[in-house]
Design an enzyme around this catalytic site. Structure first.
Site, short mmCIF file in Angstrom:
data_model
loop_
_atom_site.label_atom_id
_atom_site.label_comp_id
_atom_site.label_asym_id
_atom_site.label_seq_id
_atom_site.Cartn_x
_atom_site.Cartn_y
_atom_site.Cartn_z
N PHE A 145 0.84 -1.21 0.00
CA PHE A 145 0.00 0.00 0.00
C PHE A 145 0.87 1.25 0.00
O PHE A 145 0.53 2.26 0.60
CB PHE A 145 -0.94 -0.01 1.21
CG PHE A 145 -1.85 -1.20 1.23
CD1 PHE A 145 -1.47 -2.36 1.88
CD2 PHE A 145 -3.04 -1.20 0.52
CE1 PHE A 145 -2.29 -3.48 1.87
CE2 PHE A 145 -3.88 -2.31 0.50
CZ PHE A 145 -3.49 -3.46 1.18
N LYS A 200 -6.51 -5.08 -2.11
CA LYS A 200 -5.70 -4.02 -2.74
C LYS A 200 -6.59 -3.11 -3.58
O LYS A 200 -6.52 -1.88 -3.50
CB LYS A 200 -4.61 -4.67 -3.60
CG LYS A 200 -3.85 -3.70 -4.48
CD LYS A 200 -2.97 -2.77 -3.68
CE LYS A 200 -2.22 -1.83 -4.59
NZ LYS A 200 -1.43 -0.83 -3.84
N ALA A 248 -10.34 18.24 -3.03
CA ALA A 248 -10.84 18.36 -4.41
C ALA A 248 -9.75 19.02 -5.26
O ALA A 248 -8.91 19.77 -4.73
CB ALA A 248 -12.11 19.21 -4.44
N GLY A 249 -9.75 18.71 -6.54
CA GLY A 249 -8.73 19.31 -7.42
C GLY A 249 -9.06 18.97 -8.86
O GLY A 249 -10.23 18.84 -9.21
N CYS A 256 -1.41 3.86 -10.40
CA CYS A 256 -2.24 2.88 -9.68
C CYS A 256 -3.74 3.12 -9.80
O CYS A 256 -4.46 2.26 -10.31
CB CYS A 256 -1.83 2.86 -8.22
SG CYS A 256 -0.15 2.27 -8.00
N LYS A 259 -5.35 2.70 -13.35
CA LYS A 259 -5.18 1.32 -13.85
C LYS A 259 -6.04 0.36 -13.03
O LYS A 259 -6.77 -0.47 -13.57
CB LYS A 259 -3.71 0.92 -13.76
CG LYS A 259 -3.42 -0.54 -14.04
CD LYS A 259 -1.94 -0.86 -14.02
CE LYS A 259 -1.42 -1.09 -12.62
NZ LYS A 259 -1.76 -2.42 -12.06
N ARG A 323 3.14 9.34 -14.98
CA ARG A 323 2.20 8.34 -15.51
C ARG A 323 0.76 8.69 -15.15
O ARG A 323 0.46 8.96 -13.99
CB ARG A 323 2.57 6.94 -15.01
CG ARG A 323 3.83 6.36 -15.63
CD ARG A 323 4.20 5.03 -15.01
NE ARG A 323 4.62 5.18 -13.63
CZ ARG A 323 4.98 4.15 -12.85
NH1 ARG A 323 4.90 2.92 -13.31
NH2 ARG A 323 5.37 4.36 -11.61
C1 UDX Z 1 -2.03 5.16 -4.27
C2 UDX Z 1 -2.50 4.66 -2.91
O1 UDX Z 1 -2.62 5.78 -2.02
C3 UDX Z 1 -1.48 3.66 -2.34
O2 UDX Z 1 -1.94 3.16 -1.11
C4 UDX Z 1 -1.31 2.53 -3.35
O3 UDX Z 1 -0.35 1.60 -2.88
C5 UDX Z 1 -0.87 3.08 -4.69
O4 UDX Z 1 -1.81 4.05 -5.17
P1 UDX Z 1 -0.26 6.90 -5.19
O5 UDX Z 1 -0.92 6.61 -6.50
O6 UDX Z 1 1.21 6.86 -5.08
O7 UDX Z 1 -0.82 5.85 -4.05
O8 UDX Z 1 -0.70 8.37 -4.75
P2 UDX Z 1 -1.87 8.98 -3.86
O9 UDX Z 1 -1.26 9.77 -2.80
O10 UDX Z 1 -2.87 7.97 -3.51
O11 UDX Z 1 -2.55 10.03 -4.93
C6 UDX Z 1 -3.16 9.50 -6.08
C7 UDX Z 1 -3.78 10.68 -6.84
O12 UDX Z 1 -4.87 11.22 -6.09
C8 UDX Z 1 -2.80 11.82 -7.10
O13 UDX Z 1 -2.99 12.31 -8.43
C9 UDX Z 1 -3.24 12.89 -6.10
O14 UDX Z 1 -2.98 14.20 -6.58
C10 UDX Z 1 -4.72 12.64 -6.02
N1 UDX Z 1 -5.33 13.08 -4.75
C11 UDX Z 1 -4.92 12.51 -3.59
C12 UDX Z 1 -6.34 14.04 -4.78
O15 UDX Z 1 -6.69 14.55 -5.84
N2 UDX Z 1 -6.93 14.40 -3.61
C13 UDX Z 1 -6.56 13.86 -2.41
O16 UDX Z 1 -7.13 14.24 -1.37
C14 UDX Z 1 -5.52 12.88 -2.40
#
Ligand code: UDX
Length: 428
Positions: A145, A200, A248-249, A256, A259, A323
């Protein structure tokens, strides 16, 4: 213990280095010759906080080695961790062929090595399917994770370790592997392999659902005059909801969420099950990108001499990974309307590779260069550098003081007090 790690992508490399840091002897294999050659020289293939230092330290301790030969990597291994990529096929399901190829070869590489931990993200039921296909091996499902940008922290201090196996003895094996991680016994979650694999997807989809719901709320806030940040404040002070993943954004990206969500939708469809909520999560993410695109186009009259500065190309801060970056998806839509000046603190190199011969796109080597002469600024990634930027300098460098804030990093009232025209979705 002697551990082999097969696949040195973001997850495999971090996992291997953390195991080595915690006292194991780790041998990694990857088919990417250039990556392995660089790792042997202490050059990290990606930006990840503390990765370079951890790599240097483990090489100095001689606790980790790298090879293109899986045979070498598994030679003395007691357990092999498989962290090979499982990209979605054209059918939209994870391609597990690299894992199958390794499992096919393993008896010839090391006939004594039977225990294989599948850490890659694979559809529920894969462990059972592979166990039937490779009866001589003992396969354990143990998804990770880790978050890019905090992967080492997440790996050294896991909230839980999944042990997906039909043998309780594997719980002791994992207790031994994680002995020096200081985990409590109840942090080892023992379950059947299929539940482990499913968990997962469930975790990622649940996290993405929070983002997509907040983005949907932000779109409706835009039409009602409500403030999405105030709504976030109310939600985050409910302990049942918690405060994480409510930003929000312009949407989620990365290697991840997109996909895994697409794979899960297709997996459910393949077994004639409804995944309409998961589909809605994906739809909301697409709608959010469209909403920001329309916000820009409708507030920045199209004209080919118009220059748009774009800050942030990585899919999130503290990584150079582009990515499935929503930033780059916006670049692909905006490049036909404006000249674009792109800047990212860490992902510029990747962007330069992508847009090397594109006349309407330039890569700026600093935030200031991207701003200079631009008719507006679009913020796509919430890097700290941008949050702390001198707004007076920003205003002096922009041709027009217009900002589209895709990550709500600035306060609307403050921006207006400074004389900016400030646009975002869900704040007023
Ligand atoms: C994610 C899961 O968090 C992690 O547990 C898993 O193992 C892999 O996938 P990751 O993809 O590295 O991790 O990044 P994460 O911090 O989850 O952010 C994913 C996307 O969500 C980013 O584009 C981020 O900008 C966006 N995001 C995240 C938001 O838009 N708002 C949020 O509040 C949090």
């Amino acid at each position: 213990m002697n551990l082999a790690v097969i696949g040195t992508g973001n997850i495999g490399l971090v996992t291997a280095l953390c195991f080595a840091h915690k006292g194991h002897t780790v041998f990694c294999a990857d088919i990417d010759h250039k990556k392995i050659a660089n790792l042997q020289k202490g050059i990290a293939p990606v930006f990840e906080p503390s990765l370079h230092d951890l790599l240097q330290a483990q090489l100095c301790k001689n606790s980790i080695r790298f090879s293109i030969s899986a045979k070498e990597a598994v030679q003395d291994a007691e357990v092999a961790f498989v962290t090979l990529g499982t990209p979605n096929t054209t059918a939209g399901l994870p391609d597990i062929s690299a894992i199958e190829q390794f499992l096919t070869q393993l008896p010839n590489l090391n006939p004594h090595l039977r225990k294989v931990v599948i850490r890659s993200t694979v559809p529920p039921g894969t462990n059972l399917q592979l166990t039937a296909k490779f009866p001589g091996l003992h396969l354990i499902a143990s998804p990770e994770f880790l978050r890019e940008g905090s992967a080492i922290q997440d790996c050294l201090y896991p909230e839980r370790v999944i042990v997906g196996s039909d043998s309780a003895a594997d719980l002791n094996l994992f207790r031994e592997i994680y002995m020096s991680f200081g985990l409590h016994d109840d942090q080892f979650l023992f379950m059947d392999p299929t539940s482990a694999e499913f968990s997962k997807y469930a975790a990622n989809i649940f996290l993405a659902s929070r983002i997509s719901l907040m983005n949907e709320f932000s779109r409706i806030c835009a039409s009602t005059g409500a403030d999405i940040k105030k709504i976030q404040q109310v939600l985050s002070t409910d302990r049942r909801i918690g405060s994480y993943f409510l930003d929000a954004g312009i949407g989620y990206g990365g290697s991840c969420f997109p996909k895994d969500i697409q794979a899960f939708i297709n997996y459910a469809r393949g077994i004639n099950e409804d995944a309409s909520i998961t589909q809605a999560i994906q739809n909301s993410n697409t709608n959010q990108l469209e909403r920001y695109y329309k916000l820009i186009i409708s507030n920045l009259p199209e004209a080919h001499e118009k220059v748009l500065a774009i800050w942030g190309l990585s899919f999130k801060p503290e990584t150079d990974d582009v990515r499935e970056s929503v930033s780059l998806k916006l670049v692909e839509k905006l490049r036909y309307h404006y000249r674009l000046q792109l800047y990212d603190p860490k992902a510029n190199t990747h962007a330069a590779d992508l847009y090397r011969d594109t006349k309407t796109i330039s890569i700026s080597d600093c935030a200031e260069a991207a701003l200079t002469g631009a008719s507006a600024l679009l913020i796509c990634t919430d890097w700290s550098e941008f949050k702390n930027y001198d707004l007076f300098k920003m205003k002096s460098l922009l041709k027009y003081p217009v900002v589209f804030d895709g990550r709500h990093i600035y306060d609307p009232a403050h921006m207006r007090d400074l004389g900016f025209t400030y646009h975002t979705v869900g704040r007023h």
